[in-house]
Design a protein around this motif. Structure first.
Motif, short mmCIF file in Angstrom:
data_model
loop_
_atom_site.label_atom_id
_atom_site.label_comp_id
_atom_site.label_asym_id
_atom_site.label_seq_id
_atom_site.Cartn_x
_atom_site.Cartn_y
_atom_site.Cartn_z
N ARG A 23 -6.93 1.47 -2.20
CA ARG A 23 -7.25 0.06 -2.03
C ARG A 23 -6.07 -0.82 -2.43
N TYR A 24 -5.36 -0.41 -3.48
CA TYR A 24 -4.22 -1.22 -3.92
C TYR A 24 -3.09 -1.18 -2.90
N PHE A 25 -2.86 -0.02 -2.28
CA PHE A 25 -1.85 0.04 -1.22
C PHE A 25 -2.21 -0.94 -0.10
N MET A 26 -3.49 -0.93 0.29
CA MET A 26 -3.94 -1.83 1.34
C MET A 26 -3.77 -3.29 0.91
N GLU A 27 -4.04 -3.56 -0.34
CA GLU A 27 -3.88 -4.92 -0.87
C GLU A 27 -2.42 -5.37 -0.78
N LEU A 28 -1.50 -4.52 -1.18
CA LEU A 28 -0.08 -4.87 -1.09
C LEU A 28 0.35 -5.00 0.37
N PHE A 29 -0.11 -4.13 1.22
CA PHE A 29 0.23 -4.19 2.64
C PHE A 29 -0.18 -5.53 3.24
N MET A 30 -1.31 -6.07 2.79
CA MET A 30 -1.83 -7.31 3.37
C MET A 30 -1.30 -8.57 2.68
N THR A 31 -0.82 -8.47 1.43
CA THR A 31 -0.54 -9.69 0.67
C THR A 31 0.81 -9.75 -0.03
N SER A 32 1.50 -8.64 -0.21
CA SER A 32 2.66 -8.60 -1.11
C SER A 32 3.80 -9.50 -0.63
N ASP A 33 4.43 -10.18 -1.61
CA ASP A 33 5.61 -10.99 -1.30
C ASP A 33 6.92 -10.20 -1.45
N GLY A 34 6.82 -8.94 -1.84
CA GLY A 34 8.01 -8.09 -1.88
C GLY A 34 8.94 -8.37 -3.04
N THR A 35 8.53 -9.16 -4.01
CA THR A 35 9.42 -9.46 -5.14
C THR A 35 9.31 -8.37 -6.20
N GLY A 36 10.36 -8.28 -7.02
CA GLY A 36 10.35 -7.32 -8.13
C GLY A 36 10.18 -5.89 -7.66
N THR A 37 9.18 -5.23 -8.19
CA THR A 37 8.95 -3.82 -7.87
C THR A 37 8.04 -3.62 -6.67
N LEU A 38 7.60 -4.71 -6.03
CA LEU A 38 6.65 -4.61 -4.93
C LEU A 38 7.35 -4.36 -3.60
N PHE A 39 6.73 -3.54 -2.75
CA PHE A 39 7.23 -3.46 -1.38
C PHE A 39 6.66 -4.64 -0.58
N PRO A 40 7.34 -5.11 0.46
CA PRO A 40 6.88 -6.30 1.17
C PRO A 40 5.65 -6.03 2.02
N GLY A 41 4.77 -7.02 2.09
CA GLY A 41 3.58 -6.93 2.91
C GLY A 41 3.72 -7.73 4.19
N LEU A 42 2.64 -7.80 4.95
CA LEU A 42 2.68 -8.45 6.25
C LEU A 42 3.13 -9.92 6.19
N PRO A 43 2.63 -10.74 5.27
CA PRO A 43 3.06 -12.14 5.27
C PRO A 43 4.56 -12.30 5.05
N THR A 44 5.16 -11.40 4.27
CA THR A 44 6.60 -11.49 4.01
C THR A 44 7.42 -11.01 5.20
N LEU A 45 6.95 -9.98 5.87
CA LEU A 45 7.68 -9.42 7.01
C LEU A 45 7.51 -10.26 8.27
N HIS A 46 6.42 -10.98 8.37
CA HIS A 46 6.08 -11.73 9.58
C HIS A 46 7.13 -12.79 9.89
N VAL A 47 7.55 -12.84 11.15
CA VAL A 47 8.46 -13.88 11.62
C VAL A 47 7.64 -14.82 12.50
N PRO A 48 7.21 -15.97 11.97
CA PRO A 48 6.31 -16.84 12.74
C PRO A 48 7.05 -17.57 13.87
N ILE A 49 6.63 -17.30 15.08
CA ILE A 49 7.12 -18.00 16.27
C ILE A 49 5.90 -18.64 16.91
N ASP A 50 5.86 -19.95 16.92
CA ASP A 50 4.67 -20.67 17.34
C ASP A 50 4.23 -20.26 18.74
N GLY A 51 3.00 -19.80 18.84
CA GLY A 51 2.43 -19.41 20.12
C GLY A 51 2.85 -18.03 20.60
N VAL A 52 3.76 -17.39 19.88
CA VAL A 52 4.27 -16.06 20.29
C VAL A 52 3.86 -14.99 19.28
#
Length: 322
Positions: free
Chosen positions: A122-151
């Motif tokens: 569950r914690y891996f899934m939590e990091l995958f969905m929410t992590s900001d990738g700082t410190g000892t954390l691996f980056p999650g979707l919000p950090t990796l996402h490149v927002p391109i409006d409408g794309v």
């Protein structure tokens, strides 16, 4: 294409117990469905620079005797850094005596390891969905996402859009809008990720698009796999302590504070959304450390996005409960 479960975790000088490892990982994978789809690749050291997906654009017209204009391409490299994910489980040797009628310390240690596997999944899934990738954390979707409006980033309305059970013209219109956008996301993704509330509401409202089938998870339990237009839906699930949803209805879009998102991604080995590791999950054989029977679990893990359009998001989905 390699899934995490295909890596054996073997490393020089580290002793693993296959029974302990298999039991722990079965619980871990059952609690972390994204690992049934996310592709990994192997590299040595602490970091890597994988080649990004090609980005050439071509297509022109020209007049007779004219040369084509320059259209030169330059390879681009991504970056991925390994972080250490895991933990340890310790069981006091005194339980060998106090739990003699229950199998002693070995049985108790295994019982706790199984529960730890579920919690860690569950914690891996939590990091995958929410992590900001700082410190000892691996980056999650919000950090990796490149927002391109409408794309790669679609917002449903100025104040979000409700998936409503009401039998009104407005509700039906809004539901059609959401279904069209989920169709778009599915066409451009290998996997969709969403909260259970959203999956359930879509299942109710879109019987023409949603299919289900019974499958066995990593521990042999029968679970329902839901698909939208043939693309698997995985649930973001609950937090490590299993006391709250990872994706709650609390995202803000305009004046609405009860929104959530659906994510979609493509994945591959050294392409799209990809993960890196060295040997995979190492689950050490239990050993006595002072007065504690101890098992260490370690996974060197990194995530990177090698093509911007391989990670997309629909924001502003509302799921009214009344």
């Amino acid at each position: 294409m390699a899934l995490l479960r295909t890596f054996d975790g073997n490393a020089q000088g580290i002793v693993q117990d296959s029974t302990i490892r298999n039991t722990f990982l079965a619980k871990f994978f059952a609690a972390c469905p994204v690992l049934d789809f996310l592709h990994f690749y192997q590299f040595p050291g602490s970091a890597d620079e994988p080649l990004k997906d090609a980005d050439a654009r071509a297509g022109r017209t020209r007049a007779i005797n004219d040369a084509w204009p320059n259209n030169r391409t330059t390879p681009q490299w991504g970056s991925i850094s390994l972080k250490v994910f895991g933990d340890k489980v310790e069981t006091d040797q005194e339980w060998q005596v106090r739990l003699a009628g229950y199998g002693g310390i070995a049985a108790e240690h295994m019982r706790q390891l199984e529960e730890a596997g579920s919690s860690m999944g569950r914690y891996f899934m939590e990091l995958f969905m929410t992590s900001d990738g700082t410190g000892t954390l691996f980056p999650g979707l919000p950090t990796l996402h490149v927002p391109i409006d409408g794309v790669t980033d679609v917002v449903l309305g100025a104040d979000g859009t409700a998936l409503s059970l009401e039998d009104t013209t407005t509700a039906k219109k809004n539901n059609r809008l959401v279904k069209e956008k989920v169709d778009w996301l599915a066409r451009n993704s290998d996997v969709l990720v969403m909260a259970e509330l959203v999956r359930d509401r879509l299942t109710t409202l879109a019987t023409d698009r949603v299919t289900t089938q019974s499958v066995q998870n990593a521990v042999g339990e029968e679970v329902i796999l839901t698909k939208w237009a043939g693309k698997p839906i995985i649930l973001s699930g609950n937090t490590k302590d299993d006391d709250a949803p990872i994706q709650d209805l609390n995202e803000v879009v305009g004046d609405s504070e009860d929104c959530t998102s659906i994510w979609g991604f493509k994945t591959g080995e050294r392409q799209h959304l990809t993960a890196g590791t060295n040997v995979g999950f190492r689950v050490e054989a239990p050993k006595m450390v002072d007065n504690m029977l101890t098992t260490n679990m370690n996974l060197s893990i990194g995530l990177t996005l090698l093509k911007d359009r391989s990670l997309r998001r629909i924001r502003g989905i509302r799921v009214p409960q009344t």
